[in-house]
Design a protein around this motif. Structure first.
Motif, PDB file in Angstrom:
ATOM      1  N   LYS A  54       0.847  -1.195   0.000  1.00  0.00           N
ATOM      2  CA  LYS A  54       0.000   0.000   0.000  1.00  0.00           C
ATOM      3  C   LYS A  54       0.879   1.241   0.000  1.00  0.00           C
ATOM      4  N   GLU A  59      -1.989   3.740  -2.808  1.00  0.00           N
ATOM      5  CA  GLU A  59      -3.349   3.272  -2.484  1.00  0.00           C
ATOM      6  C   GLU A  59      -4.273   3.349  -3.691  1.00  0.00           C
ATOM      7  N   VAL A  60      -4.060   4.374  -4.543  1.00  0.00           N
ATOM      8  CA  VAL A  60      -4.996   4.567  -5.658  1.00  0.00           C
ATOM      9  C   VAL A  60      -4.395   4.040  -6.961  1.00  0.00           C
ATOM     10  N   THR A  61      -4.010   2.784  -6.950  1.00  0.00           N
ATOM     11  CA  THR A  61      -3.511   2.146  -8.167  1.00  0.00           C
ATOM     12  C   THR A  61      -4.344   0.891  -8.385  1.00  0.00           C
ATOM     13  N   ASP A  62      -4.378   0.423  -9.646  1.00  0.00           N
ATOM     14  CA  ASP A  62      -5.144  -0.803  -9.921  1.00  0.00           C
ATOM     15  C   ASP A  62      -4.653  -1.938  -9.039  1.00  0.00           C
ATOM     16  N   GLU A  65      -5.783  -1.348  -5.381  1.00  0.00           N
ATOM     17  CA  GLU A  65      -7.241  -1.262  -5.234  1.00  0.00           C
ATOM     18  C   GLU A  65      -7.945  -2.570  -5.512  1.00  0.00           C
ATOM     19  N   GLU A 196     -14.476   5.910 -14.195  1.00  0.00           N
ATOM     20  CA  GLU A 196     -13.176   5.640 -13.584  1.00  0.00           C
ATOM     21  C   GLU A 196     -12.342   6.915 -13.487  1.00  0.00           C
ATOM     22  N   ARG A 199     -13.561   9.134 -10.777  1.00  0.00           N
ATOM     23  CA  ARG A 199     -13.163   8.640  -9.467  1.00  0.00           C
ATOM     24  C   ARG A 199     -11.699   9.020  -9.183  1.00  0.00           C
ATOM     25  N   ARG A 200     -10.898   9.034 -10.257  1.00  0.00           N
ATOM     26  CA  ARG A 200      -9.469   9.282 -10.063  1.00  0.00           C
ATOM     27  C   ARG A 200      -9.104  10.757 -10.125  1.00  0.00           C
ATOM     28  N   SER A 203      -7.758  11.881  -6.826  1.00  0.00           N
ATOM     29  CA  SER A 203      -6.819  11.006  -6.117  1.00  0.00           C
ATOM     30  C   SER A 203      -5.586  10.711  -6.962  1.00  0.00           C
ATOM     31  N   ASN A 204      -5.767  10.477  -8.261  1.00  0.00           N
ATOM     32  CA  ASN A 204      -4.621  10.106  -9.098  1.00  0.00           C
ATOM     33  C   ASN A 204      -4.856  10.532 -10.546  1.00  0.00           C
ATOM     34  N   ASP A 263       2.971   3.936  -8.281  1.00  0.00           N
ATOM     35  CA  ASP A 263       3.163   5.354  -7.950  1.00  0.00           C
ATOM     36  C   ASP A 263       4.586   5.755  -7.591  1.00  0.00           C
TER      37      ASP A 263
END
Ligand code: HAM
Length: 424
Positions: A54, A59-62, A65, A196, A199-200, A203-204, A263
């Motif tokens: 993590k 945290e915000v990667t495929d 997640e 998608e 959502r990102r 965050s990313n 990341d």
């Protein structure tokens, strides 16, 4: 109780003996190549604390997640994960054992990785990587060296149609500035973003650039470019990497949309791609990750690395018509009778002492059926022992590709076998 046969887990493959021979050959070639650049082997556990991935991968990667095989240890409630990649584990091990103290490290590892992806050709839930990490090196020379290394391996393997995609992700400050501009740009066009991407968005946002959604391609093409924000040092670093590649005649294509799915990267990122494997064409990928050591709790140290997908590389080699190397047996020992059986195992051990690869027939059967097995084994020579030979401490040696059988004393066996093997 059901007695249905149990199958392997979907997306996790058995590698059967014929194919495993190709794996063994490949692993040897790769190890020789890694050693020729001074890389040393390191072996980490397949299971790590979930928190490691993590923190390292993001945290915000495929991967984090939705692709990790995570579970709670039933004994003590620890949160554990089957490693989805090796860089995080390698850095953890290096820090835990203080390997970076005063000494940069060139390290490699190999083995299974686990990602719960949708299986298809070239994409599996258990797959294998060779991973290469150089820790404690800051300059563009090592980035370029790692790319040159790859080029040398492709040449060694006879792979001609792999191309190099290169990009720079800059450093923290420029990424920050770029991120703010990206968010502002995509917010302005929020109605064009798919679920998608929405959502990102906060965050990313960088990963939106990676989207394959055809409806968003025009929007993505017009997005602010990180290249326009790069600070002087990062730009110089990138130019130096390119200059070294040019000097060594390694062609590359700069792909500003190459952002990678983990990341931890900054500055140089690269992927080696082929068009021959369909959608899963990336055979090798990596880049610089100067922030990761500190992120995992160490004193800041620059680093760069890459990993290649073994299944994809082997698929390419097989597509090129590479024949599976056959596991070789020199001698198959057939025998009948009690005395012969005893001599057979003694003789088999003696031949192995002399460096030959020997299969001792087990399980009885007529001479004829044993000779069929000898033939199927691919052995070049059969050693035949009956009780009358055994009584005389002798054996018969038969070349499998035709030729006269010879009866020899046990002392002369190895030289006779060697004579037949060399004659072929
Ligand atoms: P990655 O791009 O996630 O990077 O994976 C590296 C390579 O592993 C891919 O290019 C591909 O060949 C192979 N691979 C990935 N997923 C699968 C899959 N599901 N099935 C088959 N092959 C797959 C990393 O893992 C980074 N740790 C690389 C790195 C090392 N960066 C710095 N150091």
């Amino acid at each position: 109780m059901s007695n249905e046969t149990i199958q392997a887990v979907r997306g996790m493959n058995d590698i059967l003996p014929d194919e495993a021979a190709l794996w063994l050959w490949f692993e040897e070639v790769v190890r020789d190549w890694l050693h020729s650049y001074g890389y040393r082997n390191i072996r980490m556990p397949l299971v790590e604390p979930t928190a490691l991935f993590k923190r390292a991968i993001g945290e915000v990667t495929d991967i984090v997640e939705k692709e990790m095989y995570s579970f709670e240890d039933a004994m003590n409630g620890d949160h554990l994960t089957l490693r989805p990649e090796g860089t995080a584990s390698c850095v953890r091990a290096v820090l835990q054992h203080n390997l970076l103290y005063n000494a940069p490290q060139r390290l490699y590892y190999s083995g299974q990785m686990f990602r719960h992806e949708r299986p298809q050709k070239g994409r599996y839930r258990q797959f294998h990587q060779f991973g290469v990490e150089a820790l404690g090196f800051a300059g563009p020379d090592i980035d370029a060296e790692q790319i040159l290394m790859c080029a040398r391996l492709w040449k060694k393997l006879g792979l001609t149609d792999v191309t190099l995609q290169l990009n720079t992700l800059g450093d923290a400050a420029s990424r920050h500035a770029h991120r703010a501009k990206l968010i502002a740009y995509f917010e302005q066009h929020a109605e064009l973003l798919d679920a998608e991407a929405q959502r990102r968005l906060h965050s990313n946002p960088l990963r939106i650039l990676d989207s394959k959604n055809p409806a968003m391609q025009e929007l993505i093409a017009g997005a602010p470019k990180l290249m326009d924000e790069l600070e002087e040092d990062a730009l110089k670093h990138f130019e130096a990497v390119q200059a070294i590649l040019k000097r060594h005649d390694v062609p590359f294509e700069i792909n500003p949309r190459l952002v990678r799915g983990l990341d931890y990267y900054n500055r140089t990122v690269f992927e080696w791609v082929t068009t021959r494997l369909g959608a899963q064409g990336t055979i090798c990928a990596g880049g610089r990750y100067d922030g990761l050591v500190e992120q995992i709790g160490g004193k800041p140290a620059p680093a760069t690395g890459f990993a290649m997908g073994v299944e994809r590389l082997l698929a390419l080699l097989q597509d090129d018509g590479m024949a599976l190397p056959k596991a070789e047996v020199d001698v198959y020992v057939v025998h009948q009778g009690e005395l012969a059986c005893q001599l057979a195992s003694t003789v088999a051990e003696q031949l192995r002492d002399d460096g030959l690869r020997v299969v001792l027939h087990c399980g009885g059967g007529s001479f004829k059926s044993q000779m069929k097995k000898a033939d199927a084994s691919g052995a070049r020579v059969a050693v035949v022992i009956g009780d009358d030979e055994a009584l005389a401490n002798e054996v018969s040696v038969k070349p499998m590709q035709g030729g006269e059988q010879e009866r020899v004393s046990v002392q002369n066996l190895t030289s006779t076998v060697n004579k037949f093997i060399k004659r072929e």
